[in-house]
Structures are given as structure tokens and as C-alpha cells.
Design an enzyme around this catalytic site. Structure first.
Site, PDB file in Angstrom:
ATOM      1  N   ASP B 217      -4.687  -1.228  -1.305  1.00 27.93           N
ATOM      2  CA  ASP B 217      -4.281  -2.634  -1.180  1.00 27.93           C
ATOM      3  C   ASP B 217      -3.794  -3.190  -2.516  1.00 27.93           C
ATOM      4  OD1 ASP B 217      -6.988  -2.201  -2.009  1.00 27.93           O
ATOM      5  OD2 ASP B 217      -7.244  -4.376  -1.986  1.00 27.93           O
ATOM      6  N   GLU B 218      -2.977  -4.195  -2.419  1.00 26.60           N
ATOM      7  CA  GLU B 218      -2.611  -5.042  -3.556  1.00 26.60           C
ATOM      8  C   GLU B 218      -2.177  -4.258  -4.797  1.00 26.60           C
ATOM      9  OE1 GLU B 218      -5.321  -8.982  -2.769  1.00 26.60           O
ATOM     10  OE2 GLU B 218      -6.248  -7.370  -3.922  1.00 26.60           O
ATOM     11  N   SER B 219      -1.470  -3.183  -4.576  1.00 25.39           N
ATOM     12  CA  SER B 219      -0.903  -2.465  -5.713  1.00 25.39           C
ATOM     13  C   SER B 219       0.435  -3.145  -6.003  1.00 25.39           C
ATOM     14  CB  SER B 219      -0.709  -0.997  -5.334  1.00 25.39           C
ATOM     15  OG  SER B 219      -0.123  -0.289  -6.381  1.00 25.39           O
TER      16      SER B 219
END
Lengths: 586, 586
Positions: B217-219
Site C-alpha cells: 500500500d501507499e508506495s
């Protein structure tokens, strides 16, 4: 960090001034004490947290300020031990005595003799990793860990896996009862000393403290007398009594301990002629024996007045001094009295309830062992005990949380009435509970008695309320007297209404049904209390019939029953007396 | 005992008749569920404990009924995890998802790469022994343990010890803030895949479950874009976006996992073209994506409606179905939706407060995931939730005990007033708290907000009280109406008097001073409530000036401030409306 010993310099000084806090100490452990004091000085105010400007120079009166835990009768998981160490550190205690073997269980892993726990613990014991964790945690807090392996009696659990150690043929099984059993190590077998040598060698590698406790209490000699081989051994060695045989056993064990650079501690029973002077005697037969043994040159620690399962009040324990003023010991003899130990025997507590039996009362013992003998104002002690109790609560000690959880569980989530009931009672003492319940390791510790606490702080609050009212009746202003009367009436009305709630809740809860008499008596006490106030306010003495009925209620309420005792009877009695002798007798 | 998998048959049947209890199941884990049900059927009565005669045939609707813990933002000691497993077992959940690495800390020991915890954990992590204990404890309760190692983003803590893994040169330090950071593994280095191969190989030996979660997530791709080597790699491989590079990274990691016979789980972001169909997608971007991905043939689990830090009510979470009635999936597509997971992100909870954010609400989620979709009576769910809450309390889950301890600590041992205040508020949600407080891993979790709970059960009790009164005003008998009015007045008077007590206590407590506005508003709501009752009873509508003043109070009370929200405003509003429109409008 070094390891604490009985010679550690624990003194510290603490200086708080504007912009600077300084703690000085000779050792890390002294500095830790200084930090605990600092924490206790923190004062919350609306605008934030403040510290007073102070200079404190402090040092303990006694070097041995201990607490004994008994994880044998009911096992205490590692978490219990660690939070107990947190609490001990908060009140500057420095010895954790772990009573690790008993008829009811062997609680520490031996790699050398694995059957001790495999067969003697019912799966409940400390692994060696657990022990290392406990010792490390204790050391970090300046606390020594003294292990006890009780012998030659109280050894049934050893014999389950190793019946060859016994004085009578096996098989043995872990005891589920309590009391004194006949099972005992056979002191005449050389092989037993080989066993103890190997075992104590292993244990001294595990427990770094200089002291190992070998128990020695309540060895009744029954199994020795009925074994002809042992009888023959005694004849050959010209021993007249089991006592002499135990003295022989002790001296053999003491030599083994010396080999591992360990000093011996034992209960009173080890105090026999020829006892080496470095053995420490833990006194439980009465302080006169401690005084006497100091006169004979033995070192000792005081315990019996600090037996937590006897439910002495904090006040009573606070008053018990290891060196009473009238002991008339020489300074050298006084030095032999190392301090004291609070003892939390495990027959009637489990891992859930144990905290509420130890704390906060043990904080009063801790102060007795730290502070000068002249510090003895019980009233001020109770004031501070309430504060310390909350500090321990913040450390996740369960002495408040566990009873609160119990109130919720028993009442289905509506705990207020039971909480109030618990504020007027305490658990009966050890012997009475055993008489009524035949408490065993299998008895559930989830009844009302288990969620009441010895010497609840509410006891003093009620006594004060009554005393204040009676005082203002005597000489108070009208408005003051009215306020004090209202407050007391409010208390009695709250009791009455809580007793009614409990009556209703009892229809759905066997544990409330089990205190039916106490509930009824509580309501009667409240009603009589309200009537007493009416008589007092009327200025006329109560009629004899009422006095007789009160006497009846009081008598009934003072009877031992349903495992809890009222703690409000003293002040109630004063109130009744005032009502029956209103004005004229004053 | 075997190990639970996502194919374990968890069904059981339970038959209770006079003199016999029978539990039948295909697996130990089914039998465990049967025993939990049996426990819940126990009914206390005055005379003892009883079980109803029943026959139950039961099986779960979904095979994946999970709870995610985040010991990264605030570490959760092993004890927290174990008691959470006890609670999960009580409500028949079967997957514990441990989010084990983050910017703020790396929480599991690697023998192969010791610097992960030596430098990336600030000393707070699970040893491999701890992990084995957790897995064993979970397995004994039929619970799988799915570890998550979040990558390629959320990896700052990896890079403290191993900066060579990073997309930008170090040095890195453990994050003390929260949010999305740029640090990321470099997906273009072959050496990084060697590292991950060795690391994931070690972890699959430690965690026996078939699934390993790789986060994903949220890279944000920031550190990739600013690295010319990575940019060159992307050009060479004809990648247009960071997304494509992440897809490449995922497919490499997925091959490593396959080598160790592990299936991959990832957050929504891993759902990209060419994602192998055995990868499970954990949905947090909205259920429409879950439905869509099931249509594309991917397996998935629902999470966002079960984000516990958003403080949805139990009712709202109970209503969230992983397969909504209007999804119109084929039976085969429905089978791809494995279930759901409650997520307890750790930014705003610590080891003391976490239980009260998870429980009892998660029991409602557990029922949603176990029971048929048609079981959806929220009222009955709340009735049973109160019972389950007490059952969890008896398992030493701290959702009640910790707030109670907080009330004592903040009020110096006189907690009743604060307890009542806590019954009318709840903590603000995640985003609002962050806005107000800039909550970080260093923020103390000992303020009033931390001892209030989301969706307190008292919310419904008050709503009922108001509704009952308004109903009896409409059509009740006189005596009934009087009783309902008295009860409501009593509530408002209790609020008023508690608010006064808190005012006094606030002079000695900064944490009470910090809720000055809320305290004032609470008293105003109580006063206005009493006035509303007066107007209603008078039969005449309240004057406009009063209505305006009430509107002001309500508006003020609805403002976000001091980290807690009132949960009583709905019923208060109904009461005020009734007062301003008395009789005629009806």
C-alpha cells in the site's frame, strides 16, 4: 549494572530546585530508589505537573525488606511475578523470596532432574528461561531473588517423579489438599545428598543470589518414625528425636550450599544447637524467638506479623517492629536482625486474586522496614497508603482491577451495589476460611469473598463519618451537625438501596445467593443506623426494646459466616451506644 | 492437533439434553467453536448454573474472519497478542494478521538479518521464541497467523540497518511521525531480491501459515523517480509509471513466496494486470473494488468498513456485508470473497488502550463474518454485544479495565463522575484526532480521550430513555409517563452533579482541565434537558428564546474539540424538538 546483595548501599539523596533535579547515590540501586521517590513527589495541578523544591537524604533502616510469593499452592504465571516486582520497586522492597516447591507442586524446571516438573507440577512451573527473565527483571529494579526449596518436609511433589528420595515407598501424587503431610526426604540415604548436591548446584547456577532458602518447617517426622531403616540410623547415630535427625539433615545441606558459595536461610525450625552463625532464620513462630535467636548470635528476619493471609490490618502490620523497643538488644544483636518479609501463602489466592491480598497493605510493611522506628503515625500512613495504592494501580497491579472485574462478572455488568457491599466487608482470615470452605487448590477463586479485600480503605472512611457526626452532636454548630447527619444518613440509605439491588441480582446469580445472610444483616445495620440517628436527634435515649434488637443485629453480624466479615461493626456499635444513652450519659 | 488452514471444516453441532452434552465436529477447530458456544449458553440462576436444552448445527459463512494488529506504530507486548487471541477464539474469529514492519519499527527478529531489529525497532520486537509462542497459542485456538511485511513502501525501519536496500542513500532513522513517507526498497537491484529471498525463507520457517502478506500500500514512488538508476531501469524495461515498477516488484516477490510454498496477500494496490489469481487482495479502497476484482477472478477480503480507528459504530460495521445484496455476483464469484478483516491500526492506540478500541465492537464484525447475511437485527446484536463484552472482560481483555483504571488515575481514586462523562462521549475519529493533536508514537495515551470508547453501550441506553419518555408523553398512562420522566430527570441531574465534581477535580488535574469546554457543554445539555422536560410537561411549546439558546448549545456541542465527541446529541435533539413543538405539532 551490578547485582544487589544484602550489603548494597541503597542510600540516595534527592535535590529538587528550580530548573534542576539531582539524585546522588553510591549505587545504581540507591539511584533507583531516588527516582521512585521523585515519581511520588509529582503533583498534578490544573495547569500541569509540578515537583516541590525539596532536599531528601534517605537510606533504609533494614537491609532485608522482602516479600514471599508461594506459586506452589496456586501457580502464579511470570506476568504476576513481574508486576509484583514493579510494585516492590515502587515501595523500595529489595528481596523477592520465591517458595518454589511444595506438596502441591514443584514449580521450577530442572534440566538435571526433569521429572520434578514433568510429574510434580501438573504442567505449571517456571522454565529456566522464565527464571532468568524474573531474575533479570528483579536485578534491574535492585531486587534480589531468593529461591526456596522446602525440605525435608513439604516435599510430596519431588517424590512423584523421584520416589527413591522418600522415607516411605511410593507411589506419590501431587497433593490437592492443604495442611501438613507426612511425606519427607529420607535424610539417611547418601544418594539423597548426591541428588541434592546436583540439584542445588544447578539451582545456584540459575539463581545468582548468595542465599538459598531450604524451608525446614513443619517436618513432622511421621514417615521417619515408621521406617525401620531410619530408626536404625538414628539409633546408630544416637539421635533421640526427629528434630535431631533434621538438624543432621540441615547440616549436610548447609555444607552442600557452602560448596556452591550459598548461604542458607530456613524457617524457625532450623534453629537448633550447632546451627552455623551465617544461617539466616526466618521467624514465623513469634517475635520472641527472633529476639532470642539474636541473643544467641543468629541472624534473622521477621515474618509472622506480616502473614498476609491472616488479613491483619495495614495498621497492625505497620505497628509490628522487627526490633521492638522493649527487646533490649545490644547494638551488635540488633544488627543481626536483618529486616522482615511479608508472606503471601498461596492456599487461598490464585493468580487473579493474589494482588488484592498483597497490595496495598504490603506498602505499609515496606515503610516499616525502610523508615526509622519513630515513624509510626497510622493515620498518616493510611493517607499515604491511598496514594500508593493508586500508584500501584497505574503499574497494572491488579488489586483494584481484579475486584472490579469480579463485581462486573457477578452482577452481569451492573457492579455498583456489589462494589458498595465490598466496601463494608473483608474476607475472613485464613483459618476461618479453611474451616468454612475446606479451601483446596481446586476451589474456584471467583466468589464474593475473593473480590473483597483485607482492611479496605473504606473502613476508615466510614469510621470517620460516624466519629465526625458523634463529635458534632457533642459540640458542633447546628449547621455542621445537620451536614454530618445528612452525610451519614446518605451512607445508610445507599446501603439499603444497594442491598435491595443485590436481592434482585441474586435471583440470577448463585454467588450472590451465597451471601444471603450477610446481605440481610447489611440492610438491618443500615436501618438500625438510620433509627439510631433519629433517636440521637430526638435527644431522648432509645427504648430498651430497640437497644435489644440492635444488640441482636450486631451479634448476628459479628458471627463468622459466608466467608466475609463486616469491617463496620466498631463504628456501628458506637453509634448504637450513643443512641441508647443520648445526651444524658454525655 | 493439526494446523488450521483456509480450507478447515469449522462446522460443529451441539446437542444439550438432560444429562448429556454432545459436540460433534469434523475437526478439532470445529469442536473448539462448539465449546465456545456451550460456554455462552451457560445461564446463572439463584440456585446454580444451567444450560438450556438445545440442538445447534452451525458453520461459518466465510472462511476468513480476521483481525489485524499493528504493533509497529505502538508496540504490543506478547501478552496483548495472547489475550487478543483468547478474545478472537471466544467470537470464533480465525485469522490474526500481524502487521510486522513499518516506517516506525521492525517488529520481528531475523537471525539472518539481525540489524532489522537491532537498529530498526528501538528494542521493541517479537523474538523468534515470542513468535513461536504466539503461533502455538493461536493454533491451539484454531486461529491462523498471517504475517505482513509491508513493501516496497512503509519500509523506513528496514533501511536503518540495511540502507543498501533503499532507493536513495541513507542514513535512515526510525520514523517518529505518522503518514506516508517516501522511503522505499529499490526494486531494480538484484541483490534486494536475494535479501528478500533469504528473509522470506527465514520467515516462512517461522510462520507456518500458507499466506504471507506483502503490504504493497501507499508506495508513492517519490524515491524511485528521483533516482536516475531507477529511471534508467524503467526506460530500459519500458515502464511508464511507478505503478508498473511496483507490479514488476510484486511479481518478483510473488515468485520468491511461491518457492517457499506461500501464497501472497496484498492491499488493494497489488491488484494490477497480470496479478496471479491465487493472490488475495485485501480491500481498503472501498467495497466496489472488491466486487470488481471478484468479477475479474481475484480472491479478496473486505477491510475498510471494519477500520476500527475510524470509530464506526458496531451497528454500522454489523451492516457492512462483504457480499452486498446488490453486488449481483455469480456463486463462483461470491466464493472468491473469502471474508473480512477488522483492522486495528496502531497510530492512536498503545498497549494499554488498544483493547478498548477493538472490543467489544469487533464481536459484531465476527458475527457478520460467521452468521448468515440474513441475521441483521442491530438491536438484538447490541443486546448480545453487552453479554459478549462481559465474557471478554472475564478473559482479562482490558477494554473495560483499562478505562476504569484511567478514570481512577485521572480523578485520584474517585472515578464515578469521569465514568459518567465517558458514558456520553466517544473519541473523535482517526483523522480528526490527528488534526487536533498531531498524534505521534511519542504522544502519551493517558488522556481522557484514551479512556473513552468508540460507540459506548451507554449511547443506546440514553437514546432508549429519551425515546421511551417521548413515547409515553404521546400515549402513555399518567403513572408510566411520570416514571419515565423521573428516570430521565434523574439522568440529567446525575450529569449536572458529575460535571460539578469534575470541575472541582480539574483544579488538581491537567487532563480534566483539558476538557473544560466539553464539561461545560455537558452541564448545559443537562440543564437544557431538564428545562425541555418542564416545557413538555407544561403542555405549552417552549419560547423561541429558549429554542435559540438550545440550538446554540447543540451547535457548540457538535463542534469537534478536546478530542471527544458527544454520543447523546441525537436524542437530545429529539427532546428539544418535542419541547419546542409540544402537543400541537403532534
Amino acid at each position: 549494572m551490578q547485582r544487589p546483595t544484602d550489603e548494597t548501599d541503597e542510600s540516595y539523596s534527592l535535590n529538587i530546585e528550580s530548573g534542576a533535579i539531582n539524585i546522588s547515590a553510591q549505587t545504581d540501586f540507591g539511584a533507583i530508589h531516588g527516582m521512585e521517590t521523585l515519581l511520588q513527589l509529582l503533583e498534578p495541578r490544573s495547569a500541569g505537573y509540578f515537583l516541590p523544591a525539596v532536599h531528601i537524604s534517605d537510606a533504609p533502616r533494614f537491609p532485608w525488606r522482602g516479600l514471599m510469593l508461594d506459586p506452589c499452592r496456586h501457580f502464579l504465571p511470570v506476568g504476576n511475578v513481574l508486576r509484583t516486582l514493579d510494585a516492590m520497586a515502587a515501595v523500595k522492597m529489595n528481596v523477592l523470596h520465591l517458595h518454589l516447591s511444595e506438596d502441591q507442586g514443584f514449580r521450577v524446571e530442572s534440566k538435571r532432574f526433569p521429572k520434578l516438573t514433568e510429574l510434580g507440577s501438573e504442567g505449571k512451573y517456571y522454565t529456566q528461561d522464565d527464571v532468568r527473565q524474573i531474575v533479570r527483571y528483579a536485578t534491574d529494579r535492585g531486587i534480589r531473588v531468593v529461591p526456596e526449596f522446602d525440605m525435608p518436609g513439604h516435599t510430596t511433589s519431588w517424590l512423584v517423579g523421584y520416589p527413591e528420595l522418600a522415607s516411605k515407598p511410593g507411589p506419590y501424587h501431587v497433593e490437592h489438599g492443604t495442611g501438613v503431610f507426612d511425606a519427607a526426604l529420607n535424610p539417611t540415604l547418601e544418594s539423597n545428598y548426591d541428588f541434592l548436591d546436583a540439584f542445588l548446584g544447578e539451582m545456584s547456577a540459575l539463581f545468582p543470589d548468595e542465599y538459598i532458602h531450604i524451608g525446614g518447617d513443619e517436618s513432622n517426622g511421621e514417615d521417619w518414625q515408621s521406617n525401620p531403616e531410619i530408626a536404625r540410623f538414628m539409633r546408630e547415630h544416637k539421635m533421640q528425636s526427629a528434630k535431631e535427625l533434621q538438624a543432621y539433615f540441615n547440616s549436610r545441606v548447609q555444607k552442600i550450599l557452602a560448596k556452591y558459595h550459598r548461604r542458607m536461610v530456613g524457617w524457625d525450625e532450623v534453629l537448633q544447637p550447632d546451627l552455623p552463625s551465617d544461617v539466616v532464620v526466618q521467624n514465623w513462630h513469634g517475635i520472641e524467638f527472633l529476639i532470642q535467636s539474636a541473643r544467641l548470635g543468629h541472624r534473622g528476619i521477621l515474618s509472622q506479623p506480616f502473614y498476609l493471609d491472616h488479613h491483619y490490618s495495614a495498621e497492625q502490620m505497620y505497628a509490628a517492629d522487627p526490633i521492638p523497643a522493649d527487646a533490649h538488644l545490644t547494638p551488635a544483636q540488633e544488627k543481626l536482625i536483618l529486616g522482615g518479609e511479608a508472606c503471601m501463602w498461596g492456599e487461598q489466592v490464585d493468580y487473579n486474586t493474589v494482588d488484592s491480598r498483597i497490595w496495598p497493605r504490603t506498602a505499609a510493611i515496606a515503610e516499616r522496614l525502610w523508615s526509622p522506628a519513630s515513624v509510626r503515625d497510622a493515620r498518616d500512613m493510611y493517607r499515604r497508603l491511598a496514594v500508593v495504592s493508586l500508584e500501584l494501580d497505574s503499574l497494572a497491579v491488579q488489586h483494584i482491577s481484579n475486584p472490579e472485574r469480579g463485581f462486573r462478572q457477578i452482577t452481569g455488568g451492573d457492579p455498583a451495589a456489589l462494589r458498595l457491599f465490598a466496601s463494608v466487608v473483608q474476607p475472613v482470615d485464613f483459618h476461618e476460611r479453611y474451616e468454612e470452605q475446606h479451601t483446596s487448590p481446586l476451589t474456584p477463586m471467583t466468589n464474593v469473598v475473593d473480590f473483597t479485600v483485607p482492611d479496605p480503605l473504606s473502613r476508615l472512611a466510614f469510621a470517620d463519618q460516624v466519629a465526625t457526626y458523634l463529635q458534632s452532636v457533642k459540640q458542633g454548630a447546628v449547621s455542621e451537625r445537620a451536614a454530618d447527619r445528612d452525610a451519614l444518613e446518605k451512607t445508610f440509605r445507599a446501603w439499603l438501596s444497594a442491598a435491595q439491588v443485590l436481592d434482585t441480582q441474586a435471583t440470577n446469580e448463585p454467588r450472590l445467593a451465597a451471601i444471603a445472610k450477610r446481605r440481610k444483616e447489611w440492610a438491618e445495620l443500615a436501618t438500625s443506623g438510620l433509627e439510631a440517628i433519629e433517636f440521637i436527634e430526638s435527644g431522648k435515649p432509645a427504648p430498651l426494646s430497640w437497644v435489644a434488637s440492635c444488640t441482636g443485629v450486631m451479634k448476628e453480624s459479628a458471627q463468622p459466616q459466608e466467608l466475609v466479615d463486616f469491617v463496620i461493626l466498631g463504628p456501628m456499635d458506637e453509634l448504637f451506644r450513643a443512641a441508647s444513652a443520648t445526651s444524658d450519659s454525655r
